[in-house]
Design a protein around this motif. Structure first.
Motif, PDB file in Angstrom:
ATOM      1  N   GLY A 198      23.683 -11.242 -12.448  1.00 18.53           N
ATOM      2  CA  GLY A 198      22.606 -11.930 -13.154  1.00 18.53           C
ATOM      3  C   GLY A 198      22.738 -13.436 -13.122  1.00 18.53           C
ATOM      4  N   ARG A 211      19.742 -15.286 -11.440  1.00 23.71           N
ATOM      5  CA  ARG A 211      18.585 -15.308 -12.344  1.00 23.71           C
ATOM      6  C   ARG A 211      18.783 -16.376 -13.424  1.00 23.71           C
ATOM      7  N   ARG A 212      20.010 -16.457 -13.971  1.00 29.26           N
ATOM      8  CA  ARG A 212      20.292 -17.463 -14.997  1.00 29.26           C
ATOM      9  C   ARG A 212      20.190 -18.880 -14.427  1.00 29.26           C
ATOM     10  N   MET A 260      13.398 -12.238  -3.712  1.00 26.61           N
ATOM     11  CA  MET A 260      13.846 -12.689  -5.031  1.00 26.61           C
ATOM     12  C   MET A 260      12.893 -13.738  -5.599  1.00 26.61           C
ATOM     13  N   ARG A 313       9.667 -12.235  -6.670  1.00 28.59           N
ATOM     14  CA  ARG A 313       9.855 -11.412  -7.872  1.00 28.59           C
ATOM     15  C   ARG A 313       9.869 -12.283  -9.130  1.00 28.59           C
ATOM     16  N   TYR A 314      10.368 -13.508  -9.020  1.00 33.65           N
ATOM     17  CA  TYR A 314      10.444 -14.399 -10.170  1.00 33.65           C
ATOM     18  C   TYR A 314       9.254 -15.359 -10.273  1.00 33.65           C
ATOM     19  N   ILE A 316      11.500 -16.701 -16.459  1.00 39.41           N
ATOM     20  CA  ILE A 316      12.468 -15.735 -15.926  1.00 39.41           C
ATOM     21  C   ILE A 316      13.302 -15.231 -17.090  1.00 39.41           C
ATOM     22  N   GLY A 317      13.652 -13.971 -17.029  1.00 37.56           N
ATOM     23  CA  GLY A 317      14.576 -13.469 -18.028  1.00 37.56           C
ATOM     24  C   GLY A 317      14.026 -12.283 -18.685  1.00 37.56           C
TER      25      GLY A 317
END
Length: 153
Positions: free
Chosen positions: A86, A89-90, A121, A124-125, A152-153
């Motif tokens: 993750g 993503r962070r 990716m 997707r975000y 995001i998140g």
């Protein structure tokens, strides 16, 4: 694995290079040349305050360039040992928060057309393709995310 994201210091430069090289090395054979982030002047980027890192030792990083109308994500790299945790993503969420804090309306980035995992990716975000363009030997896809998009998140 929780890591604060912080501004890199000169002592982080060797690890910034190590993480970047580890994250991109497997693309050399696929695209037929060394990915641009592996050839960056990491010391200059750190000295200019453009590199933010996570982990001790560093296992992830972003290189950011503040432009007049957007924040440019020049590089995002996560060491293979930390992928799937993750952290990527962070790091992307950090970039968006940073752009918002700077009052910039969007984040822009690019990726090589042969790095299809990255394309999936980013899409997707919430990143949208702006254009595909050859820059010298690189076939690149340029992305943008307007910050009024869902976070995001």
């Amino acid at each position: 694995m929780t890591q604060d994201i912080r501004l890199a210091t000169s002592t982080d430069v060797p690890r910034v290079k190590t993480v970047t090289d580890a994250a991109y090395h497997h693309y050399i054979e696929r695209i037929g040349l060394v990915p641009a982030p592996m050839e960056a002047d990491h010391a200059a980027d750190v000295a200019a305050g453009r590199v933010f890192v996570a982990g001790d030792p560093v296992v992830g990083l972003v290189v950011l360039r503040t432009e007049a109308d957007h924040l440019y994500l020049d590089n995002i790299a996560v060491h293979p040992d930390a992928q799937g945790t993750g952290l990527g993503r962070r790091l992307l969420a950090f970039v968006e928060s940073r752009a918002d804090a700077l009052g910039l309306p969007d984040v822009r980035l690019l990726t090589n057309a042969m790095m299809w995992e990255n394309q999936k990716m980013y899409e997707r975000y919430g990143y949208e393709v702006v254009e595909r363009r050859a820059d010298g030997p690189y076939d690149r896809i340029h992305y943008r995310k307007r910050l009024n998009s869902p976070p995001i998140g």
